[in-house]
Scaffold this motif. Sequence first.
Motif, PDB file in Angstrom:
ATOM      1  N   PHE A   1      60.944   5.334  78.392  1.00 38.31           N
ATOM      2  CA  PHE A   1      60.483   5.617  77.034  1.00 38.31           C
ATOM      3  C   PHE A   1      61.374   4.983  75.957  1.00 38.31           C
ATOM      4  O   PHE A   1      61.032   3.948  75.372  1.00 38.31           O
ATOM      5  CB  PHE A   1      60.380   7.133  76.858  1.00 38.31           C
ATOM      6  N   ILE A   2      62.538   5.557  75.725  1.00 35.23           N
ATOM      7  CA  ILE A   2      63.398   5.024  74.661  1.00 35.23           C
ATOM      8  C   ILE A   2      63.850   3.614  75.008  1.00 35.23           C
ATOM      9  O   ILE A   2      63.897   2.720  74.160  1.00 35.23           O
ATOM     10  CB  ILE A   2      64.615   5.940  74.415  1.00 35.23           C
ATOM     11  N   GLY A   3      64.165   3.378  76.292  1.00 35.54           N
ATOM     12  CA  GLY A   3      64.660   2.071  76.715  1.00 35.54           C
ATOM     13  C   GLY A   3      63.710   0.930  76.425  1.00 35.54           C
ATOM     14  O   GLY A   3      64.129  -0.159  76.000  1.00 35.54           O
ATOM     15  N   SER A   4      62.414   1.137  76.638  1.00 35.63           N
ATOM     16  CA  SER A   4      61.446   0.062  76.396  1.00 35.63           C
ATOM     17  C   SER A   4      61.347  -0.265  74.911  1.00 35.63           C
ATOM     18  O   SER A   4      61.174  -1.423  74.523  1.00 35.63           O
ATOM     19  CB  SER A   4      60.068   0.440  76.956  1.00 35.63           C
ATOM     20  N   HIS A   5      61.479   0.761  74.071  1.00 34.50           N
ATOM     21  CA  HIS A   5      61.449   0.527  72.624  1.00 34.50           C
ATOM     22  C   HIS A   5      62.717  -0.188  72.161  1.00 34.50           C
ATOM     23  O   HIS A   5      62.660  -1.064  71.287  1.00 34.50           O
ATOM     24  CB  HIS A   5      61.276   1.847  71.884  1.00 34.50           C
TER      25      HIS A   5
ATOM     26  N   LYS B   1      56.149  -0.488  84.565  1.00 36.37           N
ATOM     27  CA  LYS B   1      56.291  -1.927  84.287  1.00 36.37           C
ATOM     28  C   LYS B   1      55.584  -2.335  83.011  1.00 36.37           C
ATOM     29  O   LYS B   1      56.029  -3.241  82.305  1.00 36.37           O
ATOM     30  CB  LYS B   1      55.741  -2.741  85.460  1.00 36.37           C
ATOM     31  N   ASP B   2      54.464  -1.675  82.708  1.00 40.04           N
ATOM     32  CA  ASP B   2      53.692  -2.036  81.514  1.00 40.04           C
ATOM     33  C   ASP B   2      54.446  -1.751  80.219  1.00 40.04           C
ATOM     34  O   ASP B   2      54.102  -2.292  79.169  1.00 40.04           O
ATOM     35  CB  ASP B   2      52.364  -1.267  81.497  1.00 40.04           C
ATOM     36  N   ASN B   3      55.467  -0.907  80.285  1.00 43.34           N
ATOM     37  CA  ASN B   3      56.259  -0.603  79.089  1.00 43.34           C
ATOM     38  C   ASN B   3      57.223  -1.726  78.724  1.00 43.34           C
ATOM     39  O   ASN B   3      57.662  -1.823  77.572  1.00 43.34           O
ATOM     40  CB  ASN B   3      57.079   0.679  79.298  1.00 43.34           C
ATOM     41  N   VAL B   4      57.578  -2.555  79.692  1.00 39.24           N
ATOM     42  CA  VAL B   4      58.593  -3.582  79.490  1.00 39.24           C
ATOM     43  C   VAL B   4      58.014  -4.722  78.648  1.00 39.24           C
ATOM     44  O   VAL B   4      56.944  -5.255  78.975  1.00 39.24           O
ATOM     45  CB  VAL B   4      59.099  -4.135  80.839  1.00 39.24           C
ATOM     46  N   PRO B   5      58.683  -5.123  77.578  1.00 41.86           N
ATOM     47  CA  PRO B   5      58.178  -6.259  76.784  1.00 41.86           C
ATOM     48  C   PRO B   5      58.036  -7.503  77.650  1.00 41.86           C
ATOM     49  O   PRO B   5      58.859  -7.760  78.545  1.00 41.86           O
ATOM     50  CB  PRO B   5      59.280  -6.451  75.728  1.00 41.86           C
ATOM     51  N   THR B   6      56.997  -8.277  77.406  1.00 40.55           N
ATOM     52  CA  THR B   6      56.737  -9.460  78.233  1.00 40.55           C
ATOM     53  C   THR B   6      57.859 -10.479  78.147  1.00 40.55           C
ATOM     54  O   THR B   6      58.079 -11.262  79.080  1.00 40.55           O
ATOM     55  CB  THR B   6      55.407 -10.120  77.815  1.00 40.55           C
TER      56      THR B   6
ATOM     57  N   ILE C   1      60.062   8.066  67.830  1.00 42.07           N
ATOM     58  CA  ILE C   1      60.823   6.977  68.442  1.00 42.07           C
ATOM     59  C   ILE C   1      61.260   5.903  67.444  1.00 42.07           C
ATOM     60  O   ILE C   1      62.358   5.338  67.569  1.00 42.07           O
ATOM     61  CB  ILE C   1      60.010   6.346  69.603  1.00 42.07           C
ATOM     62  N   ASP C   2      60.450   5.620  66.433  1.00 41.97           N
ATOM     63  CA  ASP C   2      60.804   4.565  65.473  1.00 41.97           C
ATOM     64  C   ASP C   2      61.961   4.970  64.560  1.00 41.97           C
ATOM     65  O   ASP C   2      62.498   4.126  63.839  1.00 41.97           O
ATOM     66  CB  ASP C   2      59.584   4.190  64.618  1.00 41.97           C
TER      67      ASP C   2
END
Length: 331
Positions: free
Chosen positions: A13-17, A40-45, A215-216
């Motif tokens: 959660f926080i890590g992907s942001h 995996k879908d949370n990880v920026p491309t 989160i923001d």
Amino acid sequence: MNITSLVTGGAGFIGSHVAKELIKLGHNVIVLDDLSGGNKDNVPTEANLYVGSICNEKLINSLFKKYLFTYVYHLAAYAAEGLSHFIRRFNYNNNLIGSINLINASVNYNVKCFVFTSSIAVYGENELPLKEEQYPQPEDPYGIAKYAVEQDLKNAKQLFGLDSIIFRPHNVYGPHQNIGDKYRNVVGIFMNQLLQNKALTIFGDGEQSRAFTYIDDVAPYIANAVNIKEAYNQTFNIGDDTVYTVKQLAEEVSECFNSQTNIQYLEKRDEVEHAYSCHKKFEQVFQPQPYISLKNGLEKMADWVKEHGARTSNSFENIEIEKNLPPSWRN
């Protein structure tokens, strides 16, 4: 300057942001995540994902040797405070020993700054609002592990010169949160229950008080912290100031789903009754934008949750102590 940063828990959660914010800042981002709670879908491309555990010392050292990280952002943790009483070995292996693997490698490979997300769980029952200068009195193994890592980072600075920045967030919510974990993240638990037309479950009378943070209002500041020299080797509470009871939260979440508030009260569990913190130190150093209100934040998360649907809440498979385990966690 070519900046390469490691983000542990970057599929979570926080890590992907944080990973997304680092990419905006021009970092080359390497994500390490065992996918036990992330996706995996949370990880920026734009980021490079390695699937593995921070407990794997050999893997840690190979990544540090390959990438020579400029910065480390350590967000990987199993952050279930209540459950940590009953999974003590698992808690300390993941939240303490895994962290030490990263600190060792950071010292050996000359990382410029180690950014660590701790928790207000380190305070335990303390005078409110919780302040950084208070003496921590963690009341659960999760908080104990987090405080031990904080202390180890101070020692690593004294002996080896490893700079660090410690954040103590609390009750962060928003898109990418794992709503299918019945042991943690009360906002996600409530939303998952509403999607399934179930009653909202609350331990005790619901008068426990917390402040909830979108989160923001967290991720951009964690990401940019390495660029603020006044933040180095400091500890910061980070999050919203407005306090709600868990019962009030249930009402707010229900409203986002145009639903009547239907609460099922469960047996009281062992937890800190009231926990919210002071953020003056953070505000002085980071000068943040105004916080997103709980209503607006919940609406943003609800839109994401409705789009992605309900998730199955699995039971933790390796409970180490059954004694005093809340009955609702036994299946």
